[in-house]
Design a protein around this motif. Structure first.
Motif, PDB file in Angstrom:
ATOM      1  N   ALA A  15     -17.790  44.689  17.113  1.00 15.10           N
ATOM      2  CA  ALA A  15     -16.860  44.622  18.101  1.00 15.10           C
ATOM      3  C   ALA A  15     -15.589  43.767  17.803  1.00 15.10           C
ATOM      4  O   ALA A  15     -14.535  44.031  17.843  1.00 15.10           O
ATOM      5  N   LEU A  16     -16.177  42.394  17.506  1.00 18.31           N
ATOM      6  CA  LEU A  16     -15.138  41.559  17.035  1.00 18.31           C
ATOM      7  C   LEU A  16     -14.173  41.838  15.830  1.00 18.31           C
ATOM      8  O   LEU A  16     -13.080  41.726  15.725  1.00 18.31           O
ATOM      9  N   THR A  17     -14.964  42.542  14.932  1.00 16.34           N
ATOM     10  CA  THR A  17     -14.163  42.992  13.849  1.00 16.34           C
ATOM     11  C   THR A  17     -13.250  44.159  13.937  1.00 16.34           C
ATOM     12  O   THR A  17     -12.025  44.148  13.502  1.00 16.34           O
ATOM     13  N   LEU A  18     -13.572  44.946  14.798  1.00 22.58           N
ATOM     14  CA  LEU A  18     -12.643  46.184  15.343  1.00 22.58           C
ATOM     15  C   LEU A  18     -11.445  45.498  16.079  1.00 22.58           C
ATOM     16  O   LEU A  18     -10.408  45.940  15.869  1.00 22.58           O
ATOM     17  N   LEU A  19     -11.618  44.455  16.954  1.00 24.47           N
ATOM     18  CA  LEU A  19     -10.774  43.896  17.465  1.00 24.47           C
ATOM     19  C   LEU A  19      -9.934  43.164  16.740  1.00 24.47           C
ATOM     20  O   LEU A  19      -8.573  43.436  16.779  1.00 24.47           O
ATOM     21  N   LEU A  20     -10.426  42.568  15.708  1.00 28.35           N
ATOM     22  CA  LEU A  20      -9.246  41.808  14.783  1.00 28.35           C
ATOM     23  C   LEU A  20      -8.503  42.829  13.619  1.00 28.35           C
ATOM     24  O   LEU A  20      -7.559  42.715  13.557  1.00 28.35           O
ATOM     25  N   CYS A  21      -9.266  44.160  13.639  1.00 24.25           N
ATOM     26  CA  CYS A  21      -8.640  44.997  12.678  1.00 24.25           C
ATOM     27  C   CYS A  21      -7.373  46.000  13.628  1.00 24.25           C
ATOM     28  O   CYS A  21      -6.848  46.840  13.117  1.00 24.25           O
ATOM     29  N   PHE A  22      -7.649  45.687  14.920  1.00 19.03           N
ATOM     30  CA  PHE A  22      -6.805  46.836  15.690  1.00 19.03           C
ATOM     31  C   PHE A  22      -5.438  46.586  15.361  1.00 19.03           C
ATOM     32  O   PHE A  22      -4.514  47.710  15.307  1.00 19.03           O
ATOM     33  N   PRO A  23      -4.717  45.396  15.171  1.00 20.77           N
ATOM     34  CA  PRO A  23      -3.373  45.290  14.869  1.00 20.77           C
ATOM     35  C   PRO A  23      -2.896  46.293  13.516  1.00 20.77           C
ATOM     36  O   PRO A  23      -1.965  46.750  13.418  1.00 20.77           O
ATOM     37  N   ILE A  24      -3.878  46.060  12.548  1.00 20.24           N
ATOM     38  CA  ILE A  24      -3.485  46.645  11.210  1.00 20.24           C
ATOM     39  C   ILE A  24      -3.615  48.397  11.556  1.00 20.24           C
ATOM     40  O   ILE A  24      -2.824  49.144  11.039  1.00 20.24           O
ATOM     41  N   TRP A  25      -4.459  48.980  12.493  1.00 17.98           N
ATOM     42  CA  TRP A  25      -4.654  50.164  12.736  1.00 17.98           C
ATOM     43  C   TRP A  25      -3.486  50.677  13.237  1.00 17.98           C
ATOM     44  O   TRP A  25      -2.961  51.685  13.412  1.00 17.98           O
ATOM     45  N   PHE A  26      -3.411  49.793  14.260  1.00 24.20           N
ATOM     46  CA  PHE A  26      -1.955  50.021  15.171  1.00 24.20           C
ATOM     47  C   PHE A  26      -0.827  50.274  14.385  1.00 24.20           C
ATOM     48  O   PHE A  26       0.045  51.365  14.530  1.00 24.20           O
ATOM     49  N   ALA A  27      -0.482  49.262  13.361  1.00 24.24           N
ATOM     50  CA  ALA A  27       0.669  49.466  12.305  1.00 24.24           C
ATOM     51  C   ALA A  27       0.546  50.844  11.659  1.00 24.24           C
ATOM     52  O   ALA A  27       1.427  51.633  11.508  1.00 24.24           O
ATOM     53  N   VAL A  28      -0.788  51.224  11.271  1.00 20.85           N
ATOM     54  CA  VAL A  28      -0.753  52.193  10.436  1.00 20.85           C
ATOM     55  C   VAL A  28      -0.649  53.618  11.024  1.00 20.85           C
ATOM     56  O   VAL A  28       0.147  54.423  10.758  1.00 20.85           O
ATOM     57  N   THR A  29      -1.342  53.718  12.471  1.00 19.91           N
ATOM     58  CA  THR A  29      -0.992  55.043  13.106  1.00 19.91           C
ATOM     59  C   THR A  29       0.290  55.129  13.713  1.00 19.91           C
ATOM     60  O   THR A  29       0.850  56.067  13.883  1.00 19.91           O
ATOM     61  N   GLY A  30       0.886  53.763  13.960  1.00 17.31           N
ATOM     62  CA  GLY A  30       2.421  53.921  14.438  1.00 17.31           C
ATOM     63  C   GLY A  30       3.417  54.318  13.433  1.00 17.31           C
ATOM     64  O   GLY A  30       4.434  54.965  13.756  1.00 17.31           O
TER      65      GLY A  30
END
Length: 282
Positions: A15-30
Motif C-alpha cells: 500500500a505504501l509503495t502504491l501510494l508513493l508511485c501514485f504521482p508517477i502514475w498520475f503524470a503518465v495517465t494525465g
C-alpha cells in the motif's frame, strides 16, 4: 501467527509503495488523457467549481495529442529542455573538477584545521537555499552573472554535499595501498588519478546521479536569478501551464520525468552506496 504478520507487513508495504508511485502514475495517465477529460476531473481544483476533483486508474479516452503537441508544436519546451541539459551538464562537470579534488585533499592530506573545515562543510550543507540566497545574489550581481545560466551553475559547482559524500569514500581507502604507491615513486597526482579515482568510483557515480537529479529539478535558483524566459530550465515550464493547457502540462511533466527515472533505475546501486556512505560514521 508469523504468516499473518508477514501478510500484514506485505500488505502495508504494498500500500505504501502504491501510494508513493501514485504521482508517477498520475503524470503518465494525465499525459495520455484528453483535454476535456482533464478539465472535467480537475476543474474543482483549478477553476474553483463545485464538487471534488477525481481521477481514474486509466484515461477514459486515451490520446497522444498532448504528447504530439509538446514534442512537435512547442518550441518553448525544447528551449527549456536544452537549458536544463546545459545547466545539469555544466554543474556535473564543475563538481567533478572541484569537489572530487577537494574531497581527496580533505581525506588524504594532513591539513591544519581539517576538522573545522569539514564541520563548516556540514553546516553549509544543512543551510537551505533561502538562507544563502541573498549573499549569493550579491556575489552574482558583482560578477555580472545575474540573468544568465551561469547564475545557476556557479553556486551549484561549489556545493558542499558532494564533498561530504566523497570524503568518506576516499577516507576508506587503505593507507597501505597509498604508502606502497609512494614507495614505488608515484607522485600525489598519479596516486589520485590511478588509485583514488578508481577506488572512489562508486562514490563519484553516486555524486553524479544526485547532482543530476538535483540540478534537473531546480526551481528556486533559476526562478530567483533568471528573469529572461528564454533562459528558463524545463522545471519552470510547468508553473506557466494553466487549465487550458493541462494536457500539455502533463505531457511535459512526463518528458521531464523520463531522464531522471531512467538514470535512477539504471544507477540505483551506486545511489544506494552514496546514501549509505553519507549516513555512516567516521
Amino acid at each position: 501467527m508469523k504468516i499473518v504478520r508477514k501478510s500484514m507487513l506485505f500488505t502495508a508495504l504494498l500500500a505504501l509503495t502504491l501510494l508513493l508511485c501514485f504521482p508517477i502514475w498520475f503524470a503518465v495517465t494525465g499525459a495520455f488523457s484528453a483535454q476535456w477529460e482533464l478539465e472535467v476531473k480537475l476543474s474543482p481544483v483549478f477553476v474553483n467549481t463545485d464538487g471534488m476533483a477525481a481521477w481514474s486508474v486509466l484515461p477514459a479516452a486515451p490520446t497522444l495529442k498532448s504528447l504530439v503537441e509538446v514534442l512537435l508544436d512547442s518550441p518553448g519546451f525544447f528551449t527549456m529542455f536544452w537549458n536544463s541539459v546545459t545547466i545539469s551538464v555544466c554543474i556535473l562537470a564543475g563538481q567533478l573538477l572541484v569537489d572530487v579534488s577537494a574531497a581527496w585533499a580533505l581525506a588524504q592530506f594532513p591539513l591544519k584545521g581539517k576538522k573545522t573545515i569539514l564541520s563548516l562543510y556540514i553546516v553549509l550543507m544543512l543551510m537551505p537555499f533561502q538562507v544563502l540566497m541573498f549573499p549569493q545574489y550579491l556575489v552574482l550581481n558583482n560578477l555580472e552573472l545575474l540573468d544568465t545560466l551561469g547564475a545557476v551553475i556557479l553556486p551549484a559547482v561549489f556545493s558542499t554535499f558532494p564533498v561530504f559524500i566523497l570524503h568518506r569514500f576516499f577516507k576508506a581507502i587503505p593507507q597501505e595501498i597509498l604508502e606502497a604507491a609512494r614507495l614505488d615513486g608515484a607522485g600525489e597526482l598519479r596516486i589520485f588519478c590511478q588509485i583514488g579515482i578508481p577506488m572512489g568510483a562508486p562514490g563519484i557515480m553516486s555524486v553524479c546521479i544526485l547532482t543530476f537529479l538535483d540540478s534537473w529539478n531546480m526551481i528556486e535558483q533559476p526562478m530567483t536569478y533568471i528573469k529572461t524566459k528564454s533562459l528558463w530550465p524545463l522545471s519552470l515550464f510547468l508553473p506557466e501551464i494553466g487549465m487550458e493547457e493541462m494536457g500539455v502540462g502533463f505531457a511535459a511533466a512526463l518528458m521531464m520525468l523520463i531522464p531522471a527515472l531512467l538514470l535512477f533505475l539504471g544507477c540505483q546501486e551506486y545511489l544506494e552506496q552514496g546514501i549509505a556512505m553519507s549516513g555512516g560514521k567516521d
